[in-house]
Design a protein around this motif. Structure first.
Motif, mmCIF file in Angstrom:
data_model
loop_
_atom_site.group_PDB
_atom_site.id
_atom_site.type_symbol
_atom_site.label_atom_id
_atom_site.label_comp_id
_atom_site.label_asym_id
_atom_site.label_seq_id
_atom_site.Cartn_x
_atom_site.Cartn_y
_atom_site.Cartn_z
ATOM 1 N N ASP A 109 46.807 49.714 44.871
ATOM 2 C CA ASP A 109 46.785 48.276 45.150
ATOM 3 C C ASP A 109 45.355 47.768 45.233
ATOM 4 O OD1 ASP A 109 49.520 48.082 45.166
ATOM 5 O OD2 ASP A 109 49.712 48.328 47.336
ATOM 6 N N ARG A 110 44.480 48.565 45.823
ATOM 7 C CA ARG A 110 43.084 48.149 45.930
ATOM 8 C C ARG A 110 42.445 48.046 44.551
ATOM 9 N NH1 ARG A 110 39.734 50.621 50.902
ATOM 10 N NH2 ARG A 110 38.499 48.814 50.253
ATOM 11 N N ILE A 111 42.740 49.011 43.702
ATOM 12 C CA ILE A 111 42.173 48.986 42.347
ATOM 13 C C ILE A 111 42.733 47.798 41.563
ATOM 14 C CG2 ILE A 111 42.086 50.204 40.141
ATOM 15 C CD1 ILE A 111 42.052 52.821 41.710
ATOM 16 N N ASP A 112 44.051 47.586 41.634
ATOM 17 C CA ASP A 112 44.665 46.462 40.925
ATOM 18 C C ASP A 112 44.068 45.135 41.384
ATOM 19 O OD1 ASP A 112 46.193 48.296 39.645
ATOM 20 O OD2 ASP A 112 48.086 47.766 40.612
ATOM 21 N N GLY A 113 43.941 44.978 42.704
ATOM 22 C CA GLY A 113 43.373 43.747 43.236
ATOM 23 C C GLY A 113 41.941 43.539 42.788
ATOM 24 N N ALA A 114 41.167 44.614 42.761
ATOM 25 C CA ALA A 114 39.767 44.513 42.334
ATOM 26 C C ALA A 114 39.668 44.126 40.864
ATOM 27 C CB ALA A 114 39.052 45.842 42.583
ATOM 28 N N TYR B 225 50.994 36.193 44.405
ATOM 29 C CA TYR B 225 50.747 37.617 44.165
ATOM 30 C C TYR B 225 50.266 38.311 45.428
ATOM 31 C CZ TYR B 225 49.584 41.758 41.418
ATOM 32 O OH TYR B 225 49.555 43.028 40.901
ATOM 33 N N THR B 226 49.447 37.607 46.219
ATOM 34 C CA THR B 226 48.924 38.184 47.460
ATOM 35 C C THR B 226 49.872 37.964 48.635
ATOM 36 O OG1 THR B 226 47.647 36.152 47.846
ATOM 37 C CG2 THR B 226 46.520 37.967 46.742
ATOM 38 N N PRO C 57 45.565 24.531 39.342
ATOM 39 C CA PRO C 57 46.557 24.619 40.416
ATOM 40 C C PRO C 57 47.540 25.774 40.231
ATOM 41 C CG PRO C 57 46.288 22.340 39.738
ATOM 42 C CD PRO C 57 45.502 23.175 38.774
ATOM 43 N N LEU C 58 47.992 25.990 39.002
ATOM 44 C CA LEU C 58 48.929 27.090 38.754
ATOM 45 C C LEU C 58 48.256 28.439 38.986
ATOM 46 C CD1 LEU C 58 50.812 25.806 35.577
ATOM 47 C CD2 LEU C 58 51.826 26.266 37.824
ATOM 48 N N LEU C 59 46.989 28.528 38.633
ATOM 49 C CA LEU C 59 46.258 29.773 38.872
ATOM 50 C C LEU C 59 46.154 30.061 40.371
ATOM 51 C CD1 LEU C 59 44.640 32.079 37.568
ATOM 52 C CD2 LEU C 59 42.598 30.656 37.790
ATOM 53 N N LEU C 60 45.889 29.034 41.163
ATOM 54 C CA LEU C 60 45.806 29.213 42.610
ATOM 55 C C LEU C 60 47.169 29.590 43.195
ATOM 56 C CD1 LEU C 60 44.241 29.022 45.264
ATOM 57 C CD2 LEU C 60 44.832 26.588 45.340
ATOM 58 N N LEU C 61 48.233 28.920 42.767
ATOM 59 C CA LEU C 61 49.572 29.238 43.272
ATOM 60 C C LEU C 61 49.980 30.649 42.881
ATOM 61 C CD1 LEU C 61 51.462 25.867 42.579
ATOM 62 C CD2 LEU C 61 50.605 26.732 44.769
ATOM 63 N N PHE C 62 49.623 31.057 41.660
ATOM 64 C CA PHE C 62 49.900 32.427 41.227
ATOM 65 C C PHE C 62 49.195 33.427 42.142
ATOM 66 C CE2 PHE C 62 48.348 36.177 39.002
ATOM 67 C CZ PHE C 62 49.524 36.732 38.536
ATOM 68 N N THR C 63 47.936 33.143 42.445
ATOM 69 C CA THR C 63 47.158 34.021 43.330
ATOM 70 C C THR C 63 47.805 34.118 44.704
ATOM 71 O OG1 THR C 63 45.106 33.477 42.175
ATOM 72 C CG2 THR C 63 44.910 34.386 44.396
ATOM 73 N N LEU C 64 48.197 32.982 45.262
ATOM 74 C CA LEU C 64 48.830 32.969 46.580
ATOM 75 C C LEU C 64 50.151 33.726 46.570
ATOM 76 C CD1 LEU C 64 48.159 29.255 47.604
ATOM 77 C CD2 LEU C 64 46.992 31.299 48.460
ATOM 78 N N PHE D 194 41.698 37.107 45.826
ATOM 79 C CA PHE D 194 42.051 38.420 45.276
ATOM 80 C C PHE D 194 41.090 39.503 45.771
ATOM 81 C CE2 PHE D 194 45.057 36.983 41.932
ATOM 82 C CZ PHE D 194 45.999 37.966 42.137
ATOM 83 N N ALA D 195 39.817 39.156 45.891
ATOM 84 C CA ALA D 195 38.852 40.127 46.399
ATOM 85 C C ALA D 195 39.173 40.501 47.844
ATOM 86 C CB ALA D 195 37.438 39.555 46.300
ATOM 87 N N ARG D 196 39.513 39.516 48.682
ATOM 88 C CA ARG D 196 39.876 39.787 50.083
ATOM 89 C C ARG D 196 41.169 40.593 50.158
ATOM 90 N NH1 ARG D 196 39.962 34.721 53.871
ATOM 91 N NH2 ARG D 196 40.486 36.421 55.288
ATOM 92 N N TRP D 197 42.149 40.228 49.326
ATOM 93 C CA TRP D 197 43.425 40.935 49.325
ATOM 94 C C TRP D 197 43.234 42.399 48.945
ATOM 95 C CZ3 TRP D 197 46.363 43.149 45.292
ATOM 96 C CH2 TRP D 197 47.675 43.496 45.639
ATOM 97 N N SER D 198 42.398 42.620 47.925
ATOM 98 C CA SER D 198 42.133 43.998 47.485
ATOM 99 C C SER D 198 41.487 44.810 48.608
ATOM 100 C CB SER D 198 41.229 43.982 46.254
ATOM 101 O OG SER D 198 40.815 45.293 45.912
ATOM 102 N N TRP D 199 40.565 44.210 49.343
ATOM 103 C CA TRP D 199 39.860 44.905 50.413
ATOM 104 C C TRP D 199 40.804 45.305 51.540
ATOM 105 C CZ3 TRP D 199 35.356 47.175 50.923
ATOM 106 C CH2 TRP D 199 34.898 47.492 52.201
#
Length: 475
Positions: free
Chosen positions: A185-190, A89-90, A80-87, A173-178
Motif C-alpha cells: 500500500d505504501r508503494i502504491d500510494g507513493a 481512493y484514500t 474536481p473529479l481528480l480530487l474526489l477520486f483521490t478522496l 496521496f503522499a500523506r496516505w502512503s506515509w
C-alpha cells in the motif's frame, strides 16, 4: 473538405479513443467501487478534451475555431473529479453527497466562460483562436480587451482550480502512503503521488508558467500526456477492484456463519465491520457445541441416494436454523455432524446458556423430523451432543480461490470427545464443568453429575454432567 492530421493531432485522437475505452472499461469492470465510477468520469472528461483538441488543429478547426471552445467545455471538471477520486481512493470519501456537488461546481469556470463566449462570440476571439490553431501564442494579456476581460478572469480561475486540486491530490496521496502499514500500500500510494506530481508539473509547464500566454504546442501536449497518467490510475483501481471482489466472496461465504437475528440488529456499515472482524484471526473464549447422529453411516449404506440426500438436507436445514436462532455460528456441517460456536462473534453475555438451549432445540427438532420424515420405516434417529467452554482460535483460512471460517484448539476437540461419550454415559447431552458453572440455575438444575472422566488428548480429568432429552429413550 479533406482533413490533414499532423503527428500531434493524430496522437491526440488516438489518446481520445483510448480514454473512451478506459472510461467504459473502468465502469463495466468495477462500477461497484466509488473510485472506479469517479475514474470512469475522469477518463470521459479527458476523452472529450483530447478528441476536440485533436480535431481543432486540422482544416476542420481552422474553418471552425469554436472547436477549441468545445474541447474546453467540460475540461474544468477534470480537477474536481481528480480530487474526489483521490478522496475516495484514500477512503476519506465513502459516498457522493452535497459536498461532492460543491466541489464539482468549481469546475464550471471553464464551462461558463466558453458558453458565454459562444453566445457573445466577439470577433476578437475568433481572430485569436485562428492564430492559436495555426501555432501562435493565442491569448496574451496585451491583446485582452475590456470586452474579453471576463473571459480572461474565468479562464484564470479555471487554470488555478485545476492547479490547486492537482496539488492537493498529490499531497493527500503522499500523506496516505506515509500512513499505510502494508508495504505494498505504501508503494502504491507513493507511485500514485508521484504521477500526480508529474501531472502537476505538466499543467504548470503547458498552461501556467507562460503567464503572458501559452503556445499551441504546449496546449496540444497536455491532453496527450494525460493518457499514461490515467492508464496508471486505472491499473491501481483494477487491482483494488480485484481485491475487493475477493473480499466480497469471503464475506459472502462468511454470511452463512452469522446469526440472522444478530445481523438484523446492525446497520449496513456495522454489518461490514462485523464481517471484517469475522474474517480476522482471533483468540477468544467461546462455547463449542458438537452434535453427531448415531448409527447414521449404517443406515445410509442401505438407502437410495435421493432418499438419503433429501433427509440430510432436511436435517441440516433444521439444525442450522436452531443454531442461528440462538445467536450461534455454524462452523461446519460434516457428514452427519454439526459444529457450532457461541460467543466468538458476535459476543454473547451467556454463551453457555445459548449453547445448551440450542442443544435442547436440536434434540427436539430431530424428534419432529423423525415423525415427519423418517429415515427408514421403523427407524428413529438419535443424536449425541457435547458442549465445552474454553479458549479457541477462530478465523478465515484457506486459499484465495476457496476460504472458510473455522475454529480450532483444545476446546473444539473436547466438545467432540464429550459427544463421543454420550452413548457410553446414556445421555443425549453432555456438558463440561466449565459449561455448568456458567449456566443460570434453571438450566443447571436439568443436569445430573456423571463424575470426572479422562478425555483423550487432555492430561487432567474433566467433570461431566449429562441430560436426557424429554421423550427420548435411553440408549
Amino acid at each position: 473538405m479533406g482533413i490533414t492530421i499532423d503527428l500531434l493531432a493524430g496522437v491526440s485522437l488516438l489518446a481520445a479513443v483510448n480514454n473512451f475505452y478506459l472510461s467504459g472499461l473502468s465502469w463495466f469492470e468495477a462500477r461497484g467501487l466509488l473510485t472506479a465510477r469517479l475514474l470512469s468520469a475522469l477518463t470521459l472528461v479527458a476523452a472529450w478534451w483530447t478528441l476536440w483538441m485533436g480535431l481543432a488543429f486540422t482544416e476542420l478547426g481552422v474553418a471552425e475555431p469554436r472547436l477549441v471552445q468545445t474541447s474546453q467545455l467540460f475540461s474544468g471538471f477534470f480537477g474536481p473529479l481528480l480530487l474526489l477520486f483521490t478522496l475516495a481512493y484514500t477512503r476519506v470519501l465513502r459516498r457522493l453527497d452535497w459536498r461532492a456537488g460543491l466541489v464539482m461546481c468549481t469546475g464550471l469556470f471553464g464551462t461558463v466562460s466558453n458558453v458565454l463566449l459562444w453566445i457573445l462570440d466577439p470577433p476578437i476571439y475568433r481572430r485569436m483562436a485562428e492564430e492559436f490553431i495555426r501555432g501562435g501564442k493565442g491569448f496574451e494579456l496585451g491583446q485582452v480587451t475590456d470586452e474579453l476581460l471576463w473571459y480572461e478572469i474565468l479562464q484564470r480561475a479555471h487554470a488555478t482550480e485545476l492547479l490547486l486540486f492537482t496539488l492537493v491530490s498529490s499531497v493527500l496521496f503522499a500523506r496516505w502512503s506515509w500512513k499505510q502499514t502494508e508495504r505494498r500500500d505504501r508503494i502504491d500510494g507513493a507511485v500514485i503521488a508521484t504521477i500526480h506530481v508529474t501531472l502537476l508539473v505538466g499543467i504548470v509547464a503547458t498552461n501556467i508558467m507562460p503567464g503572458a500566454g501559452y503556445s499551441s504546442t504546449g496546449a496540444r501536449l497536455s491532453p496527450i500526456l494525460s493518457l499514461p497518467f490515467l492508464f496508471l490510475l486505472f491499473y491501481f483501481v483494477r487491482q483494488r477492484a480485484r481485491g475487493m471482489a475477493r473480499l466480497a466472496r469471503e464475506r459472502e461465504s462468511l454470511m452463512a456463519y452469522l446469526p440472522v437475528s444478530g445481523l438484523e440488529q446492525h446497520e449496513v456499515g456495522q454489518r461490514s465491520t462485523l464481517l471484517d472482524a469475522l474474517a480476522q484471526p482471533r483468540k477468544t473464549e467461546a462455547a463449542v457445541l458438537f452434535a453427531d447422529l448415531r448409527a447414521f453411516t449404517t443406515y445410509s449404506e442401505t438407502l437410495p441416494p435421493e432418499v438419503l440426500v433429501r433427509w440430510v438436507d432436511a436435517f441440516f436445514t433444521r439444525m442450522s436454523a436452531r443454531v442461528l436462532a440462538e445467536q450461534g455460528m455454524v462452523d461446519k456441517l460434516i457428514g452427519d455432524a454439526v459444529l457450532a460456536v457461541f460467543g466468538a462473534l458476535p459476543e454473547l453475555p451467556d454463551p453457555c446458556a445459548n449453547a445448551v438451549r440450542c442443544a435442547e432445540g436440536l434434540l427436539a427438532e430431530l424428534e419432529v423430523l423423525n415423525d415427519e420424515l423418517p429415515l427408514a420405516e421403523g427407524v428413529r434417529m438419535r443424536m449425541g451432543v457435547g458442549i465445552h467452554f474454553g479458549t479457541l482460535v477462530a478465523g478465515s483460512v484457506g486459499t484465495d480461490a476457496r476460504r472458510t471460517y473455522t475454529v480450532f484448539g483444545d476446546t473444539v476437540n473436547t466438545a467432540s470427545r464429550l459427544e463421543g461419550l454420550t452413548r457410553e454415559l446414556e445421555a443425549d447431552l453432555l456438558v463440561s464443568g466449565e459449561v455448568l458453572s456458567r449456566l443460570p440455575p434453571d438450566l443447571a438444575a436439568r443436569f445430573e453429575s456423571c463424575g470426572a472422566r479422562s478425555i483423550r488428548g487432555r492430561q487432567e480429568s474433566i467433570e461431566l454432567h449429562g441430560m436426557v432429552a424429554a421423550g427420548t429413550p435411553r440408549a
